[in-house]
Design a protein around this motif. Structure first.
Motif, PDB file in Angstrom:
ATOM      1  N   GLY A 227       0.808  -1.213   0.000  1.00 22.91           N
ATOM      2  CA  GLY A 227       0.000   0.000   0.000  1.00 22.91           C
ATOM      3  C   GLY A 227       0.839   1.259   0.000  1.00 22.91           C
TER       4      GLY A 227
ATOM      5  N   ALA B  43       3.079   1.172  -3.565  1.00 23.49           N
ATOM      6  CA  ALA B  43       2.318   1.127  -4.819  1.00 23.49           C
ATOM      7  C   ALA B  43       1.300   2.249  -4.939  1.00 23.49           C
ATOM      8  CB  ALA B  43       1.618  -0.235  -4.950  1.00 23.49           C
ATOM      9  N   SER B  44       0.576   2.512  -3.863  1.00 28.84           N
ATOM     10  CA  SER B  44      -0.507   3.498  -3.957  1.00 28.84           C
ATOM     11  C   SER B  44      -0.299   4.719  -3.086  1.00 28.84           C
ATOM     12  CB  SER B  44      -1.838   2.826  -3.583  1.00 28.84           C
ATOM     13  OG  SER B  44      -1.802   2.350  -2.252  1.00 28.84           O
TER      14      SER B  44
ATOM     15  N   ASP C 221      -0.556   4.896   0.086  1.00 26.64           N
ATOM     16  CA  ASP C 221      -1.373   4.854   1.302  1.00 26.64           C
ATOM     17  C   ASP C 221      -0.510   4.285   2.431  1.00 26.64           C
ATOM     18  OD1 ASP C 221      -3.191   4.550   3.321  1.00 26.64           O
ATOM     19  OD2 ASP C 221      -4.660   3.403   2.160  1.00 26.64           O
TER      20      ASP C 221
END
Length: 361
Positions: free
Chosen positions: A36, A39-40, A42
């Motif tokens: 998370g 990659a994103s 978050d």
């Protein structure tokens, strides 16, 4: 009056039950946290992990400073260790974790929820770990250990600070305060995490469960006449021991790790049934199974070499501030990075194709 060994065994079961429930409800997992974050973008889950680690370090070092638990009796603070072997084992574990889409602790939690893929992961991980610890791969591991191990005068961060002339207690509390403080500040220096009450509770709960393990085995279960390992949450050796105990219980005895692993599955199962989350899942394709089996084997062998996993070294080992644990965790992070990013990145599985019915999820 129950013996100290029985206290440790029952404590392991209770701690495992709690971890299984928390793990299922929160999705606590280092791999999910890294995926998370990288990659994103978050970072809430990695901040949950940081809070758990900060809590575990502060509480474990407080137990040690007060004289309640002797952390030097744990596997993490041995007088000699092999940094190359622990780093290599950590890399294998981290990459295997990506291949299997989760670590050993996460596999136990998902097994309780009905994930049959996790059953395969747990069995293969346990067999590979046992092969590396005592079986076919053990001679090679022991040879590498003897060839590369060192016996440094300093094996922990507090001991390193003591070299500056500080007292043992002051050095311990300074090291613990600096690292746990930095981790906790990192966790809360993010507005979305501050609002994620469930993640905050998870971080605190997991950190305190690590502390409970130290207290149970190092104080409640302490017995000078029948010494047992001082340990806490870790999953490589316990899964290996559990597989062996299920197969050959005659002549073997239950220990903290075996009941803790069983408790994780039982706690997750009870929580899944109570919340309606239980459902059976399997593999989507033979390739999916092959990747999962390969990852589990790497985790079992690598975790045995590194003396732990993303929980066993990443939380429990680091809570002792052992220098070897920092090396092992560096390897786990490196292996995870190789699996999630770069040339050796593990590619997402494509849905299995069936000529008659189309994609199968």
């Amino acid at each position: 009056m129950p013996s100290s060994a029985n206290v440790a065994v029952w404590s392991g079961l209770l701690i495992g039950l709690a971890y299984g429930a928390v793990g299922l409800l929160s999705g606590f997992c280092l791999l999910s946290s890294l995926r998370g974050w990288w990659a994103s973008g978050d970072s809430r889950l990695i901040r949950t992990y940081a809070l758990a680690l900060g809590t575990a370090i502060a509480a474990a070092q407080l137990l040690a400073a007060s004289g309640l638990v002797d952390l030097s009796k744990s596997i993490y603070l041995q007088p000699s260790f092999s940094a190359p072997l622990m780093l290599f084992g950590g890399v294998l574990f981290g990459y295997g974790m990506v291949l299997s889409n989760g670590c050993g602790s996460r596999a136990l939690v998902l097994l309780g929820r009905g994930n049959l893929r996790s059953l395969v992961v747990v069995l293969v991980l346990g067999i590979a770990a046992q092969m590396t610890l005592k079986g076919l791969i053990a001679p090679a591991r022991v040879a590498a250990l003897q060839w590369t191990q060192i016996a440094p005068s300093v094996i922990s961060l507090p001991a390193l600070l003591s070299k500056l002339g500080l007292s043992e207690t002051l050095a311990r509390m300074l090291a613990a305060s600096a690292i746990s403080g930095a981790l906790i500040i990192f966790a809360f220096a993010h507005a979305p995490f501050q609002r994620a009450k469930g993640q905050i509770a998870t971080g605190l709960a997991v950190g305190l469960l690590v502390t409970a393990g130290w207290f149970s085995t190092g104080y409640l279960g302490a017995d000078d006449f029948n010494p047992a390992p001082v340990t806490s949450l870790t999953f490589i050796a316990p899964i290996a021991d559990s597989v062996q105990y299920i197969m050959l219980s005659t002549g073997l005895t239950l220990n903290f790790g075996i009941t803790m692993a069983a408790g994780v599955v039982a706690g997750s199962l009870a929580t899944a049934l109570a919340t309606g989350r239980f459902h059976l899942e399997g593999y989507s394709s033979p390739r999916h199974m092959l990747r999962s089996v390969g990852g589990a084997a790497l985790m079992g062998a690598g975790g045995a070499m590194a003396y732990g996993c993303s929980i066993g070294q990443g939380l429990t080992g680091l809570s002792t501030l052992a220098l070897g644990s920092f090396v092992a965790v560096a390897g786990i992070l490196l292996g995870s990075a190789l699996g999630l990013r770069g040339m050796l990145r593990v590619q997402p599985l494509m849905p299995a194709q069936d000529a008659r019915s189309g994609p199968v999820s």
